[in-house]
Design a protein around this motif. Sequence first.
Motif, PDB file in Angstrom:
ATOM      1  N   SER A   1      -3.193 -10.105  14.100  1.00 50.45           N
ATOM      2  CA  SER A   1      -4.323 -10.900  14.568  1.00 50.45           C
ATOM      3  C   SER A   1      -4.463 -12.206  13.799  1.00 50.45           C
ATOM      4  O   SER A   1      -3.864 -12.386  12.759  1.00 50.45           O
ATOM      5  CB  SER A   1      -5.608 -10.083  14.454  1.00 50.45           C
ATOM      6  OG  SER A   1      -5.807  -9.644  13.132  1.00 50.45           O
TER       7      SER A   1
ATOM      8  N   ARG B   1      -3.344   4.824   9.289  1.00 48.38           N
ATOM      9  CA  ARG B   1      -3.727   3.726   8.376  1.00 48.38           C
ATOM     10  C   ARG B   1      -2.629   2.677   8.295  1.00 48.38           C
ATOM     11  O   ARG B   1      -2.910   1.473   8.235  1.00 48.38           O
ATOM     12  CB  ARG B   1      -4.036   4.297   6.992  1.00 48.38           C
ATOM     13  CG  ARG B   1      -5.103   5.383   7.023  1.00 48.38           C
ATOM     14  CD  ARG B   1      -5.338   5.976   5.641  1.00 48.38           C
ATOM     15  NE  ARG B   1      -6.125   7.202   5.738  1.00 48.38           N
ATOM     16  CZ  ARG B   1      -6.958   7.633   4.807  1.00 48.38           C
ATOM     17  NH1 ARG B   1      -7.124   6.948   3.697  1.00 48.38           N
ATOM     18  NH2 ARG B   1      -7.619   8.754   4.956  1.00 48.38           N
TER      19      ARG B   1
ATOM     20  N   ARG C   1      -2.858   0.614  11.463  1.00 46.65           N
ATOM     21  CA  ARG C   1      -3.971  -0.361  11.420  1.00 46.65           C
ATOM     22  C   ARG C   1      -3.639  -1.539  10.521  1.00 46.65           C
ATOM     23  O   ARG C   1      -3.946  -2.698  10.844  1.00 46.65           O
ATOM     24  CB  ARG C   1      -5.255   0.334  10.965  1.00 46.65           C
ATOM     25  CG  ARG C   1      -5.903   1.214  12.027  1.00 46.65           C
ATOM     26  CD  ARG C   1      -7.329   1.566  11.654  1.00 46.65           C
ATOM     27  NE  ARG C   1      -7.404   2.334  10.410  1.00 46.65           N
ATOM     28  CZ  ARG C   1      -7.353   3.662  10.356  1.00 46.65           C
ATOM     29  NH1 ARG C   1      -7.207   4.376  11.469  1.00 46.65           N
ATOM     30  NH2 ARG C   1      -7.454   4.291   9.210  1.00 46.65           N
ATOM     31  N   THR C   2      -3.026  -1.248   9.379  1.00 43.46           N
ATOM     32  CA  THR C   2      -2.646  -2.318   8.466  1.00 43.46           C
ATOM     33  C   THR C   2      -1.691  -3.286   9.128  1.00 43.46           C
ATOM     34  O   THR C   2      -1.849  -4.516   9.027  1.00 43.46           O
ATOM     35  CB  THR C   2      -1.995  -1.720   7.203  1.00 43.46           C
ATOM     36  OG1 THR C   2      -2.940  -0.910   6.507  1.00 43.46           O
ATOM     37  CG2 THR C   2      -1.504  -2.819   6.263  1.00 43.46           C
TER      38      THR C   2
ATOM     39  N   GLN D   1      -1.256  -3.739  12.391  1.00 40.59           N
ATOM     40  CA  GLN D   1      -1.931  -4.420  13.497  1.00 40.59           C
ATOM     41  C   GLN D   1      -2.825  -5.551  13.011  1.00 40.59           C
ATOM     42  O   GLN D   1      -2.939  -6.590  13.656  1.00 40.59           O
ATOM     43  CB  GLN D   1      -2.747  -3.427  14.315  1.00 40.59           C
ATOM     44  CG  GLN D   1      -1.920  -2.506  15.193  1.00 40.59           C
ATOM     45  CD  GLN D   1      -2.774  -1.520  15.957  1.00 40.59           C
ATOM     46  OE1 GLN D   1      -3.539  -0.753  15.383  1.00 40.59           O
ATOM     47  NE2 GLN D   1      -2.656  -1.545  17.271  1.00 40.59           N
ATOM     48  N   ASP D   2      -3.458  -5.349  11.849  1.00 42.22           N
ATOM     49  CA  ASP D   2      -4.318  -6.400  11.292  1.00 42.22           C
ATOM     50  C   ASP D   2      -3.531  -7.668  11.037  1.00 42.22           C
ATOM     51  O   ASP D   2      -4.086  -8.787  11.127  1.00 42.22           O
ATOM     52  CB  ASP D   2      -4.983  -5.916  10.010  1.00 42.22           C
ATOM     53  CG  ASP D   2      -6.082  -4.888  10.266  1.00 42.22           C
ATOM     54  OD1 ASP D   2      -6.521  -4.762  11.410  1.00 42.22           O
ATOM     55  OD2 ASP D   2      -6.487  -4.210   9.298  1.00 42.22           O
ATOM     56  N   LEU D   3      -2.264  -7.518  10.698  1.00 41.91           N
ATOM     57  CA  LEU D   3      -1.431  -8.690  10.431  1.00 41.91           C
ATOM     58  C   LEU D   3      -1.032  -9.430  11.706  1.00 41.91           C
ATOM     59  O   LEU D   3      -0.566 -10.568  11.643  1.00 41.91           O
ATOM     60  CB  LEU D   3      -0.181  -8.276   9.657  1.00 41.91           C
ATOM     61  CG  LEU D   3      -0.422  -7.766   8.237  1.00 41.91           C
ATOM     62  CD1 LEU D   3       0.870  -7.232   7.634  1.00 41.91           C
ATOM     63  CD2 LEU D   3      -1.004  -8.869   7.355  1.00 41.91           C
TER      64      LEU D   3
ATOM     65  N   THR E   1       0.849  -1.180   0.000  1.00 44.67           N
ATOM     66  CA  THR E   1       0.000   0.000   0.000  1.00 44.67           C
ATOM     67  C   THR E   1       0.885   1.230   0.000  1.00 44.67           C
ATOM     68  O   THR E   1       1.737   1.398   0.872  1.00 44.67           O
ATOM     69  CB  THR E   1      -0.919   0.042   1.234  1.00 44.67           C
ATOM     70  OG1 THR E   1      -1.685  -1.169   1.298  1.00 44.67           O
ATOM     71  CG2 THR E   1      -1.873   1.227   1.148  1.00 44.67           C
TER      72      THR E   1
END
Length: 418
Positions: free
Chosen positions: A418, A408, A411-412, A414-416, A359
Amino acid sequence: MTNPLSKRLLAAATCAALAVTVLSVPATAATAITRPAATAATAVTAEAPRGAIVSATRLDRLSPAQVSATLRTAGFPAPEHLLGVDVYRVVYRTIGTDGAPTTASGVVTLPRSRDGRLPFAVYEHGTLPTKRYAPSVSADGDGRLVPVMFAAAGFAGLAPDYLGLGLGPGRHPYMDAASEVTASADLLRAARDLAARHGRTLDGRVMVTGFSQGGQAAMALGRALQQGAVPGFRLAALAPISGPYAVERAELPAVLSGDIEPHTATFYLAYWITSMNRLHHLYDTPAQAFRAPYDTTVEGLFDGLHTEEQIAAALPASPAELLTDAFMAQTRQPTGAFLEALRAGDTTCTGWRPRVPVTLYASRGDRDVAIANSRLCRDDLAAGGAEVRLVDVGAVDHMHGALRSLPRVLRTFQDLLS
């Protein structure tokens, strides 16, 4: 690309006083730390492994409340359920642009939690002409605050100073992608050892972002990690912000059209030309590149001791007032060593296919790094088959584009987790 967030935007946000209070050591202690580290930085031997730690100094231990106050006051995102953070300055062994042994410095941040295995989150900072504003030295810049943000979210955060900045000897090879990579990769090695000293284990994932010059550095490091530059670590995410990925095709045309603010463009060109001359021999004497009286002063401005404000005050208002006719012609139609230097840096988005989603963040109102750089990077990566997305964060300037992008990016990453 200039001194991102650390001086202009954070000062405007009136965060400097708080950041210095929370993140820095007292002036007397800082002096005591810096001098031995700088001395150690000169004692390099050919036998020392790259990434070996010369010195590691804890700069601060932040409670969750201190982290939250610092980040929010500076305008940075504060993670939910944030952790306390330990901040370290690391001086480590690496190589110079000539391949000879040298040292560099950087910041490593560790969350104050013993739970789980840590992934790395790397932040590559933007253009800095001043050694003391580098992440390992300055408490109030993005190069210090972003790694703190990452550690508060559960990552091992790090930010290299790059060669010649912070406590690194010599001058900074500005916009040299190869040395951005070696300095970053070797800090990863040093950070792995530092984490082990403190009983922390790493899970091998490395998430990479960076702003401005650091956007280019992030892309270059991502490529190197995918190619196995640091055994035991793998690229897990790539999210650069407003990088000068295509100086020949995007940034120089924007300079010539006036889309890049002229005084800012003058600063970049002066820094880049003097740096690239040491690597690619663009001129024999400064008078071949710079008009009088700047031919007698411009090289000395980028010695790592002058501040951005001092440099800007000593430069003219436009590139045409700084550069000779011959070098203005090079900006319009690069040839020879000038073109070679450009193309050496304009390869971070070409010739490879990232195996992770990419991204890119940029802002269409940016008058420092034209958004065309990010559009060309997106197109170059997509042409190679990469999964890539460009997020335009709005009609805002260079600095505010970074502040809109960082939440952003967090967050990207952090999503990885989980």
